[in-house]
Structure formats: structure tokens, C-alpha cells
Design a protein around this motif. Structure first.
Motif, mmCIF file in Angstrom:
data_model
loop_
_atom_site.group_PDB
_atom_site.id
_atom_site.type_symbol
_atom_site.label_atom_id
_atom_site.label_comp_id
_atom_site.label_asym_id
_atom_site.label_seq_id
_atom_site.Cartn_x
_atom_site.Cartn_y
_atom_site.Cartn_z
ATOM 1 N N GLY A 1 43.086 81.213 94.340
ATOM 2 C CA GLY A 1 42.038 81.509 93.205
ATOM 3 C C GLY A 1 41.058 80.449 93.281
ATOM 4 O O GLY A 1 40.814 80.006 94.291
ATOM 5 N N LEU A 2 40.433 80.110 92.256
ATOM 6 C CA LEU A 2 39.262 79.252 92.316
ATOM 7 C C LEU A 2 39.632 77.876 91.510
ATOM 8 O O LEU A 2 40.470 77.869 90.559
ATOM 9 C CB LEU A 2 37.982 79.936 91.393
ATOM 10 N N VAL A 3 39.219 76.855 92.044
ATOM 11 C CA VAL A 3 39.799 75.621 91.565
ATOM 12 C C VAL A 3 38.520 74.658 91.756
ATOM 13 O O VAL A 3 37.792 74.683 93.031
ATOM 14 C CB VAL A 3 41.020 75.127 91.995
ATOM 15 N N GLN A 4 38.288 73.464 91.074
ATOM 16 C CA GLN A 4 37.369 72.640 91.277
ATOM 17 C C GLN A 4 37.770 71.372 92.258
ATOM 18 O O GLN A 4 39.160 71.298 92.518
ATOM 19 C CB GLN A 4 37.009 71.870 90.062
ATOM 20 N N ALA A 5 37.010 70.989 93.044
ATOM 21 C CA ALA A 5 37.210 69.751 93.990
ATOM 22 C C ALA A 5 38.184 68.769 93.142
ATOM 23 O O ALA A 5 37.911 68.233 92.015
ATOM 24 C CB ALA A 5 36.082 69.330 94.472
ATOM 25 N N GLY A 6 39.125 68.499 93.673
ATOM 26 C CA GLY A 6 40.126 67.240 93.160
ATOM 27 C C GLY A 6 41.303 68.121 92.790
ATOM 28 O O GLY A 6 42.239 67.466 92.338
ATOM 29 N N GLY A 7 41.368 69.395 92.339
ATOM 30 C CA GLY A 7 42.374 70.202 91.905
ATOM 31 C C GLY A 7 43.371 70.550 92.791
ATOM 32 O O GLY A 7 43.455 70.137 94.071
ATOM 33 N N SER A 8 44.288 71.378 92.251
ATOM 34 C CA SER A 8 45.570 71.596 93.049
ATOM 35 C C SER A 8 45.647 73.068 92.817
ATOM 36 O O SER A 8 45.317 73.714 91.728
ATOM 37 C CB SER A 8 46.742 70.837 92.493
ATOM 38 N N LEU A 9 46.533 73.734 93.933
ATOM 39 C CA LEU A 9 46.856 75.039 93.734
ATOM 40 C C LEU A 9 48.047 75.307 94.539
ATOM 41 O O LEU A 9 48.395 74.422 95.564
ATOM 42 C CB LEU A 9 45.760 75.963 94.512
ATOM 43 N N ARG B 1 44.786 79.625 107.871
ATOM 44 C CA ARG B 1 43.723 79.757 106.905
ATOM 45 C C ARG B 1 42.331 80.224 107.852
ATOM 46 O O ARG B 1 42.386 79.815 108.910
ATOM 47 C CB ARG B 1 43.172 78.673 106.074
ATOM 48 N N GLN B 2 41.540 80.956 107.319
ATOM 49 C CA GLN B 2 40.395 81.400 108.207
ATOM 50 C C GLN B 2 39.139 81.222 107.175
ATOM 51 O O GLN B 2 38.946 82.191 106.077
ATOM 52 C CB GLN B 2 40.371 82.677 108.641
ATOM 53 N N ALA B 3 38.177 80.456 107.544
ATOM 54 C CA ALA B 3 36.967 80.218 106.766
ATOM 55 C C ALA B 3 35.793 81.257 107.052
ATOM 56 O O ALA B 3 35.891 81.608 108.487
ATOM 57 C CB ALA B 3 36.523 78.961 106.572
ATOM 58 N N PRO B 4 34.890 81.582 106.312
ATOM 59 C CA PRO B 4 33.862 82.343 106.851
ATOM 60 C C PRO B 4 33.039 81.823 108.244
ATOM 61 O O PRO B 4 32.848 80.598 108.062
ATOM 62 C CB PRO B 4 32.858 82.492 105.525
ATOM 63 N N ASP C 1 35.818 72.274 101.747
ATOM 64 C CA ASP C 1 35.907 72.627 102.987
ATOM 65 C C ASP C 1 37.356 73.055 103.109
ATOM 66 O O ASP C 1 37.816 73.685 104.134
ATOM 67 C CB ASP C 1 35.962 71.319 103.951
ATOM 68 N N ASP C 2 38.191 73.199 101.884
ATOM 69 C CA ASP C 2 39.451 74.092 101.828
ATOM 70 C C ASP C 2 39.285 75.375 101.766
ATOM 71 O O ASP C 2 40.407 76.179 101.854
ATOM 72 C CB ASP C 2 40.474 73.415 101.074
ATOM 73 N N THR C 3 38.078 75.825 101.361
ATOM 74 C CA THR C 3 37.866 77.233 100.880
ATOM 75 C C THR C 3 37.980 78.114 102.255
ATOM 76 O O THR C 3 37.425 78.157 103.255
ATOM 77 C CB THR C 3 36.378 77.310 100.423
ATOM 78 N N ALA C 4 39.010 79.092 101.863
ATOM 79 C CA ALA C 4 39.223 79.951 102.961
ATOM 80 C C ALA C 4 40.176 81.173 102.570
ATOM 81 O O ALA C 4 40.772 81.037 101.381
ATOM 82 C CB ALA C 4 39.876 79.429 104.388
ATOM 83 N N VAL C 5 40.276 82.340 103.299
ATOM 84 C CA VAL C 5 41.615 83.046 103.298
ATOM 85 C C VAL C 5 42.830 82.449 103.867
ATOM 86 O O VAL C 5 42.716 82.207 104.877
ATOM 87 C CB VAL C 5 41.237 84.606 103.623
ATOM 88 N N TYR C 6 44.046 82.425 102.915
ATOM 89 C CA TYR C 6 45.097 81.760 103.375
ATOM 90 C C TYR C 6 46.188 82.715 103.735
ATOM 91 O O TYR C 6 46.185 83.561 102.878
ATOM 92 C CB TYR C 6 45.516 80.720 102.321
ATOM 93 N N GLN D 1 48.739 89.560 103.937
ATOM 94 C CA GLN D 1 47.481 90.098 103.639
ATOM 95 C C GLN D 1 46.252 89.034 103.590
ATOM 96 O O GLN D 1 45.125 89.494 103.549
ATOM 97 C CB GLN D 1 47.644 91.228 102.618
ATOM 98 N N GLY D 2 46.679 87.961 103.186
ATOM 99 C CA GLY D 2 45.791 86.880 102.947
ATOM 100 C C GLY D 2 45.573 86.644 101.344
ATOM 101 O O GLY D 2 45.647 87.462 100.621
ATOM 102 N N THR D 3 45.423 85.509 100.942
ATOM 103 C CA THR D 3 44.997 85.240 99.612
ATOM 104 C C THR D 3 43.859 84.338 99.655
ATOM 105 O O THR D 3 43.880 83.280 100.427
ATOM 106 C CB THR D 3 46.160 84.671 98.714
ATOM 107 N N GLN D 4 42.792 84.642 98.878
ATOM 108 C CA GLN D 4 41.655 83.711 98.766
ATOM 109 C C GLN D 4 41.888 82.372 98.149
ATOM 110 O O GLN D 4 42.381 82.350 96.838
ATOM 111 C CB GLN D 4 40.333 84.548 98.194
ATOM 112 N N VAL D 5 41.333 81.427 98.654
ATOM 113 C CA VAL D 5 41.224 80.028 97.936
ATOM 114 C C VAL D 5 39.671 79.583 97.846
ATOM 115 O O VAL D 5 39.168 79.719 98.984
ATOM 116 C CB VAL D 5 42.377 79.080 98.482
ATOM 117 N N THR D 6 39.084 79.174 96.816
ATOM 118 C CA THR D 6 37.970 78.949 96.779
ATOM 119 C C THR D 6 37.713 77.688 95.920
ATOM 120 O O THR D 6 38.495 77.540 94.957
ATOM 121 C CB THR D 6 37.086 79.960 96.235
ATOM 122 N N VAL D 7 37.028 76.497 96.389
ATOM 123 C CA VAL D 7 37.082 75.337 95.947
ATOM 124 C C VAL D 7 35.733 74.850 95.659
ATOM 125 O O VAL D 7 34.800 74.794 96.582
ATOM 126 C CB VAL D 7 37.933 74.120 96.806
#
Length: 115
Positions: free
Chosen positions: A10-18, A38-41, A88-93, A107-113
Motif C-alpha cells: 500500500g501507500l504510507v508516509q515516510a516514517g510509517g510502517s507496513l 523487491r524491485q524498484a523502477p 527509497d523503500d518504494t518498490a514491488v515486493y 505476483q508481487g505487491t506494491q509498496v509506495t512511500v
């Protein structure tokens, strides 16, 4: 044939947790370990954290101290608690399972920070 089902991105602000979760289903050989990549663009896929069937863990230097991998390898489940997330942790995990027959990827799950 084994299938991996991931959840928790999901989407989280910097400093947050998932927390990411992964569970395997189907027929497969003995599980040796599971983990997360993980793989970032524009970047290559990289290992994030792994957990073996004798409960050894391994972390990428960039996430050590912030991420925690846990699970029950005998039941083929693995989680990734991600704290102090940064853009910098934004990627497909991707969840991965290592068994006697080889590797299986989710299949991967998107993490966006966001900053």
C-alpha cells in the motif's frame, strides 16, 4: 504446483510502517526457506530478507534494523514487518519460496512511500 499469495502492500508516509504477508498453497516439495525481494523502477530485483527452515534470518544492509522477517516455514508462511519506511523503500515486493524443486515467486505487491 505451488502458488504464493501476498498481501499488505500500500501507500504510507515516510516514517510509517507496513506489514506484508505471504502464504503458499498447492503441492510442493519440502520448503527450505522463504523470503522477500523487491524491485524498484529501473533497478534490478534485490534480496530484502530471508528466513530458513532452521530459523536463520538474513537482511539487506539497507533494511537491517528497520525490517523484521518472521513466519512458520513448516506451514510455508512468511511476513515482513517494515518500520521507519523511507521513499527509497518504494518498490514491488515479491515473496519467494525455496524448496527442493526450486524457487517459486509471488505476483508481487506494491509498496509506495511518500516523502
Amino acid at each position: 504446483q505451488v502458488q504464493l499469495v501476498e498481501s499488505g502492500g500500500g501507500l504510507v508516509q515516510a516514517g510509517g510502517s507496513l506489514r506484508l504477508s505471504c502464504a503458499a498453497s498447492g503441492n510442493y516439495a519440502r520448503t527450505l526457506g522463504m523470503g522477500w525481494y523487491r524491485q524498484a523502477p529501473g533497478k534490478e530485483r534485490e534480496q530484502v530478507a530471508t528466513l530458513t527452515n532452521d530459523r536463520r534470518t538474513n537482511y539487506a544492509p539497507s533494511v537491517k534494523g528497520r525490517f523484521i522477517v518472521s513466519g512458520d516455514i513448516a506451514k510455508s508462511t512468511v511476513d515482513l514487518q517494515m518500520n521507519s519506511l523511507q521513499p527509497d523503500d518504494t518498490a514491488v515486493y515479491y515473496c519467494v519460496l525455496a524448496a527442493d524443486g526450486g524457487l517459486t515467486w509471488g505476483q508481487g505487491t506494491q509498496v509506495t512511500v511518500s516523502a
